[in-house]
Design a protein around this motif. Structure first.
Motif, PDB file in Angstrom:
ATOM      1  N   GLY A  85       0.835  -1.188   0.000  1.00 41.92           N
ATOM      2  CA  GLY A  85       0.000   0.000   0.000  1.00 41.92           C
ATOM      3  C   GLY A  85       0.872   1.242   0.000  1.00 41.92           C
ATOM      4  O   GLY A  85       2.074   1.184   0.258  1.00 41.92           O
ATOM      5  N   GLU A  86       0.232   2.379  -0.294  1.00 40.57           N
ATOM      6  CA  GLU A  86       0.983   3.621  -0.439  1.00 40.57           C
ATOM      7  C   GLU A  86       1.778   3.962   0.820  1.00 40.57           C
ATOM      8  O   GLU A  86       2.851   4.552   0.751  1.00 40.57           O
ATOM      9  CB  GLU A  86       0.035   4.769  -0.801  1.00 40.57           C
ATOM     10  CG  GLU A  86       0.639   5.693  -1.815  1.00 40.57           C
ATOM     11  CD  GLU A  86      -0.356   6.717  -2.357  1.00 40.57           C
ATOM     12  OE1 GLU A  86       0.077   7.855  -2.541  1.00 40.57           O
ATOM     13  OE2 GLU A  86      -1.523   6.357  -2.592  1.00 40.57           O
ATOM     14  N   GLY A  87       1.270   3.535   1.977  1.00 42.84           N
ATOM     15  CA  GLY A  87       1.969   3.793   3.240  1.00 42.84           C
ATOM     16  C   GLY A  87       3.255   2.994   3.392  1.00 42.84           C
ATOM     17  O   GLY A  87       4.047   3.256   4.301  1.00 42.84           O
ATOM     18  N   SER A  88       3.476   2.023   2.506  1.00 38.60           N
ATOM     19  CA  SER A  88       4.694   1.201   2.598  1.00 38.60           C
ATOM     20  C   SER A  88       5.830   1.764   1.744  1.00 38.60           C
ATOM     21  O   SER A  88       6.863   1.118   1.579  1.00 38.60           O
ATOM     22  CB  SER A  88       4.393  -0.244   2.173  1.00 38.60           C
ATOM     23  OG  SER A  88       4.146  -0.317   0.779  1.00 38.60           O
ATOM     24  N   LEU A  89       5.625   2.980   1.215  1.00 38.24           N
ATOM     25  CA  LEU A  89       6.642   3.585   0.347  1.00 38.24           C
ATOM     26  C   LEU A  89       7.433   4.652   1.088  1.00 38.24           C
ATOM     27  O   LEU A  89       6.892   5.376   1.928  1.00 38.24           O
ATOM     28  CB  LEU A  89       5.975   4.231  -0.872  1.00 38.24           C
ATOM     29  CG  LEU A  89       5.200   3.292  -1.790  1.00 38.24           C
ATOM     30  CD1 LEU A  89       4.493   4.090  -2.875  1.00 38.24           C
ATOM     31  CD2 LEU A  89       6.124   2.257  -2.394  1.00 38.24           C
ATOM     32  N   ALA A  90       8.705   4.734   0.757  1.00 38.98           N
ATOM     33  CA  ALA A  90       9.566   5.793   1.284  1.00 38.98           C
ATOM     34  C   ALA A  90      10.123   6.575   0.102  1.00 38.98           C
ATOM     35  O   ALA A  90      10.489   5.988  -0.916  1.00 38.98           O
ATOM     36  CB  ALA A  90      10.707   5.184   2.099  1.00 38.98           C
ATOM     37  N   ARG A  91      10.185   7.893   0.242  1.00 36.23           N
ATOM     38  CA  ARG A  91      10.776   8.737  -0.804  1.00 36.23           C
ATOM     39  C   ARG A  91      12.277   8.770  -0.549  1.00 36.23           C
ATOM     40  O   ARG A  91      12.717   9.189   0.520  1.00 36.23           O
ATOM     41  CB  ARG A  91      10.171  10.134  -0.723  1.00 36.23           C
ATOM     42  CG  ARG A  91      10.507  11.013  -1.890  1.00 36.23           C
ATOM     43  CD  ARG A  91       9.661  12.295  -1.809  1.00 36.23           C
ATOM     44  NE  ARG A  91       9.869  13.112  -2.977  1.00 36.23           N
ATOM     45  CZ  ARG A  91      10.784  14.080  -3.050  1.00 36.23           C
ATOM     46  NH1 ARG A  91      11.561  14.339  -2.030  1.00 36.23           N
ATOM     47  NH2 ARG A  91      10.910  14.788  -4.163  1.00 36.23           N
ATOM     48  N   VAL A  92      13.044   8.319  -1.530  1.00 37.28           N
ATOM     49  CA  VAL A  92      14.492   8.186  -1.363  1.00 37.28           C
ATOM     50  C   VAL A  92      15.199   8.949  -2.477  1.00 37.28           C
ATOM     51  O   VAL A  92      14.893   8.757  -3.650  1.00 37.28           O
ATOM     52  CB  VAL A  92      14.916   6.693  -1.408  1.00 37.28           C
ATOM     53  CG1 VAL A  92      16.413   6.540  -1.228  1.00 37.28           C
ATOM     54  CG2 VAL A  92      14.143   5.879  -0.374  1.00 37.28           C
TER      55      VAL A  92
END
Length: 194
Positions: A85-92
């Motif tokens: 889900g979108e909450g499992s993403l990190a901006r790197v």
């Protein structure tokens, strides 16, 4: 140079253009029999003016598909993690390159992609032979070489805008054709394989 031309065209798109194309792209991609049968799909999170992928990723998850997303390694190879889900993403941010959205959870290793039934590839263009023009970093060349070494034969599908399906792109000996391209207006197949 061809890459710069395609990037310039994308940079002229509005946020609405990108969002609408992403919704249409997801609808077309979800009709693919390869995705209907898939248990594991290796994909990516679109950035900037790339055709949007989040709608498609969420629809695949809703179907019970395991979605793997890449995490860029220092040598430009790709590690993989699960999308939940979108909450499992990190901006790197990787040095001076654009920021990417990567899985924030456990890393599964570069070989995790071998389990994929379908690999959704980013690109800038694809030609009439099914040859894909990438951004030039070589990350997906490594992924495709890894799949070949392992004897894995997932369906390779590139996600593009309609104007990015062209007559010919430059290709090198190690390049492999994709099975299909999905654009907002439809699907074009290049070869049938396993």
């Amino acid at each position: 140079m061809l890459r710069r031309e395609f990037i310039a065209l994308r940079n002229r798109l509005t946020a609405d253009d990108v969002r609408e194309a992403g919704a249409a792209l997801a609808a077309r991609a979800l009709e693919l029999p390869e995705l209907a049968r898939a248990r594991t799909v290796a994909a990516y999170v679109s950035v900037g003016s790339e055709p949007g992928t989040l709608t498609l990723l969420d629809a695949l998850r809703a179907r019970g598909v395991r979605v793997l997303l890449p995490a860029l390694l220092p040598d430009n190879d790709l590690d993989w993690g699960a999308y939940t889900g979108e909450g499992s993403l990190a901006r790197v941010r990787h040095g001076s390159k654009m920021a990417l959205f990567e899985p924030a959870g456990e890393r599964l290793g570069p070989d995790a992609v071998i389990a994929a039934d379908v690999v959704l590839l980013p690109g800038l263009a694809v030609d009439a032979r099914g040859m894909r023009l990438g951004r030039g970093g070589g990350s997906y060349d490594r992924v495709l070489a890894r799949l070949e070494r392992a004897g894995a034969r997932p369906a390779l599908v590139v996600l593009l805008y309609d104007a990015e399906v062209v007559e010919r792109v430059p290709a090198e000996a190690h390049d492999r054709p994709v099975r299909a391209v999905v654009t907002p207006s439809g699907v074009r197949r290049f070869r049938e394989g396993p």
